[in-house]
Design an enzyme around this catalytic site. Structure first.
Site, mmCIF file in Angstrom:
data_model
loop_
_atom_site.group_PDB
_atom_site.id
_atom_site.type_symbol
_atom_site.label_atom_id
_atom_site.label_comp_id
_atom_site.label_asym_id
_atom_site.label_seq_id
_atom_site.Cartn_x
_atom_site.Cartn_y
_atom_site.Cartn_z
ATOM 1 C CB CYS A 10 -0.181 2.375 3.998
ATOM 2 S SG CYS A 10 -1.799 1.622 3.480
ATOM 3 C CG ASP A 11 3.345 1.247 4.326
ATOM 4 O OD1 ASP A 11 3.097 1.793 5.374
ATOM 5 O OD2 ASP A 11 3.314 0.029 3.986
ATOM 6 C CB CYS A 44 -1.051 -0.080 1.171
ATOM 7 S SG CYS A 44 -1.978 1.276 1.357
HETATM 8 C C1 LIG Z 1 0.687 -4.707 5.445
HETATM 9 C C2 LIG Z 1 -0.525 -3.673 5.341
HETATM 10 C C3 LIG Z 1 -0.509 -2.300 5.848
HETATM 11 C C4 LIG Z 1 -1.368 -1.436 5.792
HETATM 12 N N1 LIG Z 1 -1.159 -0.187 6.117
HETATM 13 C C5 LIG Z 1 -2.164 1.088 6.387
HETATM 14 C C6 LIG Z 1 -1.994 2.173 6.618
HETATM 15 O O1 LIG Z 1 -0.803 2.510 7.309
HETATM 16 N N2 LIG Z 1 -3.125 2.998 6.934
HETATM 17 C C7 LIG Z 1 -4.239 2.596 6.735
HETATM 18 O O2 LIG Z 1 -5.143 3.224 6.675
HETATM 19 N N3 LIG Z 1 -4.584 1.228 6.024
HETATM 20 C C8 LIG Z 1 -3.473 0.215 6.049
HETATM 21 N N4 LIG Z 1 -3.646 -0.812 5.489
HETATM 22 C C9 LIG Z 1 -4.974 -1.085 5.111
HETATM 23 C C10 LIG Z 1 -6.075 -1.273 6.047
HETATM 24 O O3 LIG Z 1 -5.375 -2.176 6.980
HETATM 25 C C11 LIG Z 1 -7.444 -2.017 5.576
HETATM 26 O O4 LIG Z 1 -8.063 -1.305 4.535
HETATM 27 C C12 LIG Z 1 -8.291 -2.296 6.622
HETATM 28 O O5 LIG Z 1 -7.988 -2.904 7.758
HETATM 29 C C13 LIG Z 1 -9.715 -2.836 6.208
HETATM 30 O O6 LIG Z 1 -10.412 -3.013 7.252
HETATM 31 P P1 LIG Z 1 -11.828 -4.040 7.037
HETATM 32 O O7 LIG Z 1 -12.188 -4.125 8.641
HETATM 33 O O8 LIG Z 1 -12.583 -3.738 5.923
HETATM 34 O O9 LIG Z 1 -10.883 -5.463 6.732
HETATM 35 P P2 LIG Z 1 -9.709 -6.230 7.368
HETATM 36 O O10 LIG Z 1 -8.720 -5.363 8.251
HETATM 37 O O11 LIG Z 1 -9.457 -7.055 6.119
HETATM 38 O O12 LIG Z 1 -10.524 -7.340 8.333
HETATM 39 C C14 LIG Z 1 -11.445 -8.319 7.909
HETATM 40 C C15 LIG Z 1 -11.771 -8.935 9.023
HETATM 41 O O13 LIG Z 1 -12.696 -10.230 8.597
HETATM 42 C C16 LIG Z 1 -12.351 -11.509 9.095
HETATM 43 N N5 LIG Z 1 -12.941 -12.462 8.190
HETATM 44 C C17 LIG Z 1 -12.897 -12.682 6.985
HETATM 45 N N6 LIG Z 1 -13.568 -13.554 6.502
HETATM 46 C C18 LIG Z 1 -14.107 -14.323 7.438
HETATM 47 C C19 LIG Z 1 -14.936 -15.438 7.586
HETATM 48 N N7 LIG Z 1 -15.369 -15.927 6.510
HETATM 49 N N8 LIG Z 1 -15.359 -15.605 8.800
HETATM 50 C C20 LIG Z 1 -15.077 -14.987 10.014
HETATM 51 N N9 LIG Z 1 -14.134 -13.931 9.958
HETATM 52 C C21 LIG Z 1 -13.697 -13.498 8.683
HETATM 53 C C22 LIG Z 1 -10.914 -11.444 9.164
HETATM 54 O O14 LIG Z 1 -10.201 -12.299 10.089
HETATM 55 C C23 LIG Z 1 -10.725 -10.044 9.711
HETATM 56 O O15 LIG Z 1 -10.956 -9.965 11.090
HETATM 57 C C24 LIG Z 1 -2.652 -1.728 5.369
HETATM 58 C C25 LIG Z 1 -2.836 -3.022 4.888
HETATM 59 C C26 LIG Z 1 -1.778 -4.011 5.070
HETATM 60 C C27 LIG Z 1 -2.080 -5.533 4.580
#
Ligand SMILES: Cc1cc2nc3c(=O)[nH]c(=O)nc-3n(C[C@H](O)[C@H](O)[C@H](O)COP(=O)(O)OP(=O)(O)OC[C@H]3O[C@@H](n4cnc5c(N)ncnc54)[C@H](O)[C@@H]3O)c2cc1C
Length: 310
Positions: A140-141, A137
């Site tokens: 992000c970085d 990302c």
């Molecule tokens: C390495 C990395 C660095 C990042 N750095 C940044 C940053 O600096 N700043 C920023 O704003 N964003 C950053 N991001 C992006 C940010 O983390 C994501 O946009 C954000 O976490 C999305 O949130 P979400 O809740 O939609 O999904 P996710 O964080 O993907 O959470 C999804 C959840 O659903 C659960 N899940 C999935 N399928 C199932 C299922 N079938 N049954 C039960 N549970 C399930 C997973 O276990 C998880 O808990 C980064 C991402 C990564 C990978």
């Protein structure tokens, strides 16, 4: 699971516990709804994040530290979180049945926040060095790339947009693409080519990411099989994202990438099912945006239940 648990009908069941799920849980719980969260983990992608500098209220926070606060907040509010995998969501009249590894649960509304995963190169060093120079990302970085030498791997719009952003920070940006042509829009490619600190390495793949505590370099193989070592500080992997919504996609409309289509209130095509965060068709995948979506989904679910006279 006890008989009373099986017959209990929650007001809202939240699938997932990343920023979107945590935020949805906080908002639904504070509306005095009976809420259950089922998730494979607490934190989602934030668990993989080294350092977050773009989440308001924190000048800089390690992903793990932010997740600890998520956990404390959920516990403090008394949110019921079950760690497990949701396998399927079924509609039974006005009630949704959530089938999971932890048992079957019933809810009057469902908020889906299953997130997404970045596709990997699947090369040695990649997984180990995530957050230590391997990034998925640039938004992000990119600031961590200031005055450094970095590579962007990929050939679509996301890769070229990342390279364009990184060229503002980095000393040198190498775009490594396995083909001789980009999938990205021509106008974008031409714009990136004008940056003096961007160099294109075509017909080549990364075969290893090297480094002990942080990224120190990569190994690149061209289509003739020649291998070269490059010294680098960071590698941005931009080869796509995957959304896994198999457990719900028979109930809701999804787009060509499998993302759940939502409106401005995070409503899906199925009444009573809401979605938030990276699993949806909303542009930009960021923690703060997912958290905002989660709040909207929770408030919409509350309105839905109130109108139904729950
Ligand atoms: C390495 C990395 C660095 C990042 N750095 C940044 C940053 O600096 N700043 C920023 O704003 N964003 C950053 N991001 C992006 C940010 O983390 C994501 O946009 C954000 O976490 C999305 O949130 P979400 O809740 O939609 O999904 P996710 O964080 O993907 O959470 C999804 C959840 O659903 C659960 N899940 C999935 N399928 C199932 C299922 N079938 N049954 C039960 N549970 C399930 C997973 O276990 C998880 O808990 C980064 C991402 C990564 C990978």
């Amino acid at each position: 699971m006890s008989e009373s648990q099986q017959s209990r009908v929650y007001d809202v069941i939240i699938v997932g516990c990343g920023p979107a799920g945590v935020s949805a849980a906080i908002y639904t719980k504070r509306k005095m709804l009976d809420v259950l969260v089922i998730s494979k983990d607490i934190g989602g992608q934030v668990l993989l994040t080294g350092f977050i500098e773009n989440y308001p209220g924190f000048e800089g926070v390690r992903g793990e530290a932010l997740v600890e606060i998520f956990e404390r907040q959920l516990k403090g509010l008394g949110v019921d979180v079950k760690i497990g995998e949701v396998e399927r969501v079924e509609r039974d009249g006005e009630i949704f049945k959530v089938i999971s590894s932890e048992g079957n649960f019933s809810g009057k509304a469902v908020i889906v926040t299953g997130g997404s995963t970045y596709k990997r190169l699947n090369v040695p060093g990649e997984e180990r060095l995530i957050g230590r120079g391997v990034s998925f990302c640039a938004t992000c970085d990119a600031p961590f790339a200031r005055n450094r030498e970095v590579a962007v791997v990929g050939g679509g719009n996301a890769a070229l947009q990342s390279a364009e952003l990184l060229s503002r920070y980095a000393k040198m940006v190498y775009i490594i693409h396995r083909r001789d042509k980009f999938r990205a829009d021509e106008v974008l490619v031409e714009r990136v080519k004008r940056h003096q600190n961007v160099q294109f390495i075509m017909n080549s793949v990364v075969t290893e990411i090297k480094g002990d505590k942080r990224v120190e370099g990569i190994t690149v193989k061209d289509k003739e099989g020649n291998i070269a070592e490059m010294k680098l500080d960071m590698v941005f992997i931009e080869v796509g994202r995957e959304v896994k919504a198999d457990y719900i996609k028979h109930l809701v409309r999804t787009n060509e990438w499998g993302q759940i289509v939502v409106d401005r209130r995070q409503r899906t095509s199925c009444e009573g099912v809401f979605a938030a965060g990276d699993i949806t068709d909303r542009p930009y995948q960021q923690a703060i945006i997912a958290a905002g979506d989660g709040a909207v989904a929770a408030l919409s679910a509350y309105d839905f239940l109130t109108e139904k006279g729950y």
